[in-house]
Design an enzyme around this catalytic site. Structure first.
Site, mmCIF file in Angstrom:
data_model
loop_
_atom_site.group_PDB
_atom_site.id
_atom_site.type_symbol
_atom_site.label_atom_id
_atom_site.label_comp_id
_atom_site.label_asym_id
_atom_site.label_seq_id
_atom_site.Cartn_x
_atom_site.Cartn_y
_atom_site.Cartn_z
ATOM 1 N N GLU A 87 -5.903 -61.311 -25.939
ATOM 2 C CA GLU A 87 -5.013 -61.229 -24.771
ATOM 3 C C GLU A 87 -5.617 -60.400 -23.647
ATOM 4 O OE1 GLU A 87 -0.939 -60.037 -25.467
ATOM 5 O OE2 GLU A 87 -0.391 -62.030 -26.122
ATOM 6 N N LYS B 228 5.826 -70.671 -22.546
ATOM 7 C CA LYS B 228 7.242 -70.296 -22.433
ATOM 8 C C LYS B 228 7.930 -71.173 -21.395
ATOM 9 C CE LYS B 228 6.542 -65.387 -23.403
ATOM 10 N NZ LYS B 228 6.611 -64.046 -22.842
ATOM 11 N N HIS C 79 -16.531 -68.280 -49.011
ATOM 12 C CA HIS C 79 -16.407 -69.565 -49.712
ATOM 13 C C HIS C 79 -15.624 -70.577 -48.885
ATOM 14 C CE1 HIS C 79 -18.119 -67.947 -53.487
ATOM 15 N NE2 HIS C 79 -17.791 -66.832 -52.871
HETATM 16 O O1 PA5 Z 1 0.575 -57.393 -25.788
HETATM 17 C C1 PA5 Z 1 1.557 -57.852 -25.257
HETATM 18 O O2 PA5 Z 1 2.027 -57.371 -24.212
HETATM 19 C C2 PA5 Z 1 2.320 -59.003 -25.872
HETATM 20 O O3 PA5 Z 1 1.691 -59.482 -26.999
HETATM 21 C C3 PA5 Z 1 3.720 -58.561 -26.241
HETATM 22 O O4 PA5 Z 1 3.649 -57.513 -27.149
HETATM 23 C C4 PA5 Z 1 4.517 -59.728 -26.842
HETATM 24 O O5 PA5 Z 1 4.489 -60.809 -25.973
HETATM 25 C C5 PA5 Z 1 5.951 -59.302 -27.092
HETATM 26 O O6 PA5 Z 1 6.551 -58.872 -25.915
HETATM 27 P P1 PA5 Z 1 7.883 -58.033 -25.925
HETATM 28 O O7 PA5 Z 1 7.642 -56.739 -26.620
HETATM 29 O O8 PA5 Z 1 8.227 -57.843 -24.481
HETATM 30 O O9 PA5 Z 1 8.922 -58.844 -26.656
#
Ligand code: PA5
Length: 446
Positions: free
Chosen positions: A288, A423, A309
């Site tokens: 990310e 989303k 494996h």
């Molecule tokens: O690293 C990030 O920001 C994302 O992976 C969030 O943790 C994830 O999308 C969950 O978001 P939230 O805590 O707002 O529900």
């Protein structure tokens, strides 16, 4: 402190020292921009100083909440997705007994929900919880993420119908933004015990906030040692960015030097199944943080020797675009030897009296050499053992290196704009109010 070590001996036939050290001045600048909070994503740099800002009172509060949960229930369901559960899961899975889920004990066990939208998973979880004593820790920084919201609605209903509305309120903890989001509103209205996710700490950098610390403490692990490990790593890296000393600088520079030579897939490798979810946490952190603007090293993982494996063949002889980053653990916590066998039909007596970990170590060394010979560079990260302190060091090390790496790539390592695309489509397909125009468009595609 015994610090984790990064060794780049096994990448030097692929990248020269000069090709690595040319990143030094850039890293110095990025380090300073993190300190000064001037780089991209500057509003999300709270993780940098977080380990030394966690107060005694805060830790005590989390420990007391954890103790109270442990005294009341056998299960804590952590509801969250992405950064809102992976850090806790990484640490809990690394530290817990591999078979504790099947053992009768008074320890409170951690279950997870809200990290998928599977009807079967949720249905099986609810059935399992029908006759169990449990509490809920719902974690969402934004307070609006669909997966945890759906799971929380179901689990809240389930808990309320089991123990009653008032008792349920005392078994629900919410960890969310200090003022925004549906979860914050609900938590205030229902008077849940609440913890805040600091504004300047993004989800994937949040394991050392209550997001990670509370579930880890409920699982019975030492959050002080975890924080101390991170704090020591921070202090160790803070005033010295030279690659000779700062392991995060060395790792960030090395992986970027490898990328420039065409190695654009990094596999985080372990030889202990305990680290399987640590790899998942790392994949999220790097995926990310770096994967944007058509850039980034693709983060993958493998658990050896298991995956030797399955993935071993590809790594050894497939396309030469992979490098490995090995987390090498110096010592096991337990001791077990290969037994002698009178008949020796399996021919294993040559190993009799040897520790299993010795066999594992030879597998690790042999694999590294084989992959190296096959054209796979290997960065080695050594830790003394898998415990809270060492995991704390590793967490901070990877976070800092991720920030350096993202900046070297020229991206903002603290946002995740691409996550919105699915989303948007999902809401359009679900006909969420407010998404009518998108719904009309998307249904034309079917
Ligand atoms: O690293 C990030 O920001 C994302 O992976 C969030 O943790 C994830 O999308 C969950 O978001 P939230 O805590 O707002 O529900």
């Amino acid at each position: 402190m015994k610090t984790m070590k990064v060794s780049i001996d096994n990448i030097q036939s692929f990248v020269s020292k000069d090709e690595i050290s040319k990143f030094q001045s850039e890293i110095n600048q990025h380090h300073q921009s993190i300190i000064d909070r001037t780089g991209q994503g500057k509003d999300f740099l709270g993780w940098f100083t977080l380990p030394s800002e966690i107060t005694e009172a805060h830790l005590t509060d989390i420990e007391q909440t954890a103790l109270s949960i442990r005294s009341k229930v056998n299960y804590l369901v952590v509801i969250g997705i992405g950064g809102s559960y992976l850090g806790a899961k990484a640490v809990v899975e690394a530290l817990k007994n591999s078979f504790s889920d099947f053992q009768q004990s008074n320890e409170t066990k951690i279950l997870y929900a809200g990290q998928n939208l599977s009807e079967d998973y949720l249905s099986e979880l609810l059935t399992f919880l029908d006759d169990k004593k449990y509490a809920i820790c719902v974690i969402s920084k934004s307070g609006t993420t669909t997966e945890p919201a759906v799971a929380f609605r179901l689990l809240k209903n389930h808990l309320e119908s089991k123990v009653g509305k008032e008792a349920a309120k005392k078994l629900i903890i919410a960890i969310t933004d200090k003022e925004r989001g549906a979860l914050k509103i609900l938590a205030e209205q229902e008077n849940y015990k609440t913890y805040e996710v600091p504004d300047d700490v993004g989800g994937r950098y949040s394991v050392l906030t209550p997001v990670g610390l509370l579930p880890i403490a409920v699982a019975g692990f030492d959050i002080r040692a975890l924080v101390q490990g991170a704090r020591d790593m921070k202090d160790y890296c803070l005033n010295d960015t030279s690659m000779d000393r700062n392991p995060a600088a060395l790792y960030a520079a090395s992986r970027n030097a490898l990328l420039q030579k065409g190695f654009d897939i990094e596999m985080l490798i372990n030889f202990s199944p305990k680290l399987m979810y640590f790899t998942e946490w790392w994949k999220q952190l790097y995926g990310e943080s770096e994967g944007k603007e058509q850039k980034g090293i693709f983060p993958a993982g493998a658990n050896f020797t298991t995956d030797l494996h399955s993935m071993g063949q590809y790594i050894q002889e497939g396309r030469r675009v992979i490098f490995e980053t090995l987390i090498s653990v110096e010592k096991a916590q337990s001791s077990i030897l290969v037994p002698e066998d009178e008949q020796n039909l399996d021919g294993l007596n040559y190993l009799a009296g040897k520790h299993i970990e010795y066999v594992n170590e030879m597998a690790e060394k042999g694999t590294t050499l084989a992959h190296l010979d096959g054209g796979v560079p290997n960065i080695k990260i050594s830790i003394e053992q898998i415990d809270e302190y060492n995991l704390g060091q590793l967490i901070y090390f990877f976070e800092l290196a991720c920030a350096y790496s993202g900046y070297i790539l020229g991206v903002n390592p603290f946002d995740q704009p691409g996550v919105e695309a699915y989303k948007k489509n999902m809401f359009a397909l679900l006909r969420k109010p407010g998404h009518e125009a998108d719904s009309a468009e998307i249904y034309k595609r079917f």
